[in-house]
Design an enzyme around this catalytic site. Structure first.
Site, mmCIF file in Angstrom:
data_model
loop_
_atom_site.group_PDB
_atom_site.id
_atom_site.type_symbol
_atom_site.label_atom_id
_atom_site.label_comp_id
_atom_site.label_asym_id
_atom_site.label_seq_id
_atom_site.Cartn_x
_atom_site.Cartn_y
_atom_site.Cartn_z
ATOM 1 N N HIS A 53 0.827 -1.193 0.000
ATOM 2 C CA HIS A 53 0.000 0.000 0.000
ATOM 3 C C HIS A 53 0.873 1.260 0.000
ATOM 4 C CE1 HIS A 53 -3.862 -2.026 1.768
ATOM 5 N NE2 HIS A 53 -3.487 -2.545 0.613
ATOM 6 N N GLU A 55 0.911 3.840 2.015
ATOM 7 C CA GLU A 55 1.470 4.233 3.309
ATOM 8 C C GLU A 55 2.721 3.427 3.628
ATOM 9 O OE1 GLU A 55 -3.096 4.533 3.837
ATOM 10 O OE2 GLU A 55 -1.639 3.423 2.610
ATOM 11 N N ALA A 167 -20.564 3.411 -45.741
ATOM 12 C CA ALA A 167 -21.633 2.544 -46.238
ATOM 13 C C ALA A 167 -21.124 1.160 -46.613
ATOM 14 C CB ALA A 167 -22.320 3.195 -47.438
ATOM 15 N N ARG A 187 -6.388 3.180 -22.361
ATOM 16 C CA ARG A 187 -6.487 1.751 -22.021
ATOM 17 C C ARG A 187 -5.623 1.431 -20.807
ATOM 18 N NH1 ARG A 187 -5.611 -1.439 -27.810
ATOM 19 N NH2 ARG A 187 -7.634 -0.911 -28.786
ATOM 20 N N GLU A 297 -14.772 -0.060 -26.011
ATOM 21 C CA GLU A 297 -14.448 0.429 -27.351
ATOM 22 C C GLU A 297 -15.422 -0.086 -28.411
ATOM 23 O OE1 GLU A 297 -10.368 0.844 -28.528
ATOM 24 O OE2 GLU A 297 -9.655 0.323 -26.529
ATOM 25 N N GLY A 299 -18.981 -2.239 -30.083
ATOM 26 C CA GLY A 299 -19.415 -1.342 -31.144
ATOM 27 C C GLY A 299 -20.716 -0.619 -30.846
#
Length: 366
Positions: A53, A55, A167, A187, A297, A299
């Site tokens: 940790h 501390e 398209a 990421r 990410e 779709g």
């Protein structure tokens, strides 16, 4: 010390803690600075895997200089025995005179007990210094503890008119190399990267962080209701090197066996409408598995499902200088048409910037 000085040292503790984002789950990302006579004598942050940790790291660096010093900690020191002794006891044993903390730990094993233990030992405790800033860094940990699900960021890379493919279905690459490099940085600060199986089938991605020298890769998650992910794809073939989790509702036994044999972790979830994955149950299972921050990410269908369920906490949009027109694929699939504007999640802008030839805009749910 005066309030301005306290805030300055706490800001450093918070910044140190943020170094652990994406590497310390299921633990919070905590920073600690130990100050004696106005000088920093020790500093630390939660290490990879959650131990040691913050501390403990700072006290080890400070040594005997911790006695009579002030410890600035971005989250309440723990008070329970886990794999390591309580940090509150470590601070007491080191003889610090004062502890300044930014936020109370919502974990019921700690929640106020760390502060109480310090006070009972005669240590002066001040709480709430830069609390909002500290809570923002550990929003994922707080959400998992309080709501049982991780903090979710939805990333959209799209044309100026909000399309993620033209398209003909072409989608690589809409945005430029600078944007893609920045995405790798995002990421790296999340515990996991998540996509739908449609994206996995179309792109056969690696979903790793590349060229940044990170010590730990995020978990790679595929939402795959019918187990369509191929065992011969990049994700499955690299699952023993970088974890791959597939959330599903059932599927061919042979495919399940092949994926499991490749080292993929299969997580069965409840089914929702039309046999699709129940996205809320999926997120609950990710929370139970310890994840605090998930970077999605795509779709378009996955983004819509997360938005419908109210599970998106932050949005990051990358817009390139291209226009695909109405016959291109929208960044987000259809949302309920009968919903009033007030029923839809509202986001507020955090930042807008230029990245190479693209524009990036970041939003946080109100």
């Amino acid at each position: 010390m005066n309030p301005a000085t306290d805030r300055r040292f706490m800001a450093l503790a918070i910044a140190l803690g943020a170094r652990g984002l994406g590497r310390v789950w299921p633990n919070p990302a905590v920073g600690c600075v130990i100050v004696s006579d106005g000088r920093i004598v020790g500093r630390g942050w939660t290490q990879t895997g959650g131990r040691p940790h913050a501390e403990a790291m700072a006290l080890a660096q400070a040594g005997k200089r911790a006695r009579g010093a002030t410890a600035f900690v971005s989250l309440e020191p723990c008070a329970h025995q886990g794999r390591t002794p309580p940090c509150a006891d470590a601070l007491i044993g080191a003889g610090v005179a004062r502890v300044v903390s930014a936020a109370t730990d919502p974990d019921r094993r700690v929640c106020g007990r760390g502060h109480d233990r310090l006070r009972n030992a005669g240590i002066a405790v001040q709480e709430g210094v830069l609390g909002a800033e500290a809570a923002a860094v550990n929003a994922g940990f707080f959400k998992r503890i309080r709501q049982g699900v991780p903090f979710l960021t939805l990333k959209l890379a799209m044309s100026l008119d909000g399309r993620i493919a033209n398209a003909a279905g072409a989608s690589r690459w809409i945005t430029g190399p600078q944007s893609r490099r920045q995405v790798h940085g995002l990421r790296s600060r999340h515990d996991a990267v998540m996509i739908g199986v449609g994206t996995a089938l179309a792109d056969d991605p690696d979903l790793t962080v590349r060229d940044l020298g990170v010590p730990v890769q995020p978990v790679r998650i595929v939402l795959d209701s019918a187990l369509r992910l191929p065992a011969g794809g990049r994700l499955a073939l690299s699952a023993r090197d970088v974890p791959v989790w597939v959330l599903h509702c059932g599927g061919p036994a042979a495919r399940a066996a092949a994926l499991a044999g490749a080292g993929v972790r299969l997580m069965r979830c409840a089914a929702g409408d039309a046999g699709h994955l129940d996205i809320s149950d999926a997120m609950r299972q990710l929370g139970e598995a310890g994840l605090t921050r998930v970077f999605c990410e795509g779709g378009a269908g996955v983004g819509a499902a997360l938005l419908k369920a109210g599970l998106v906490d932050a949005l990051v949009g990358y817009n390139a200088g291209r226009v695909f027109g109405a016959d291109g694929m929208p960044a987000v699939a259809a949302l309920p048409g009968d919903a009033t504007l007030g029923a839809l999640a509202e986001f507020e802008v955090i930042d807008i910037a230029r990245v190479g030839a693209d524009i990036v805009h970041q939003w946080r749910r109100r």
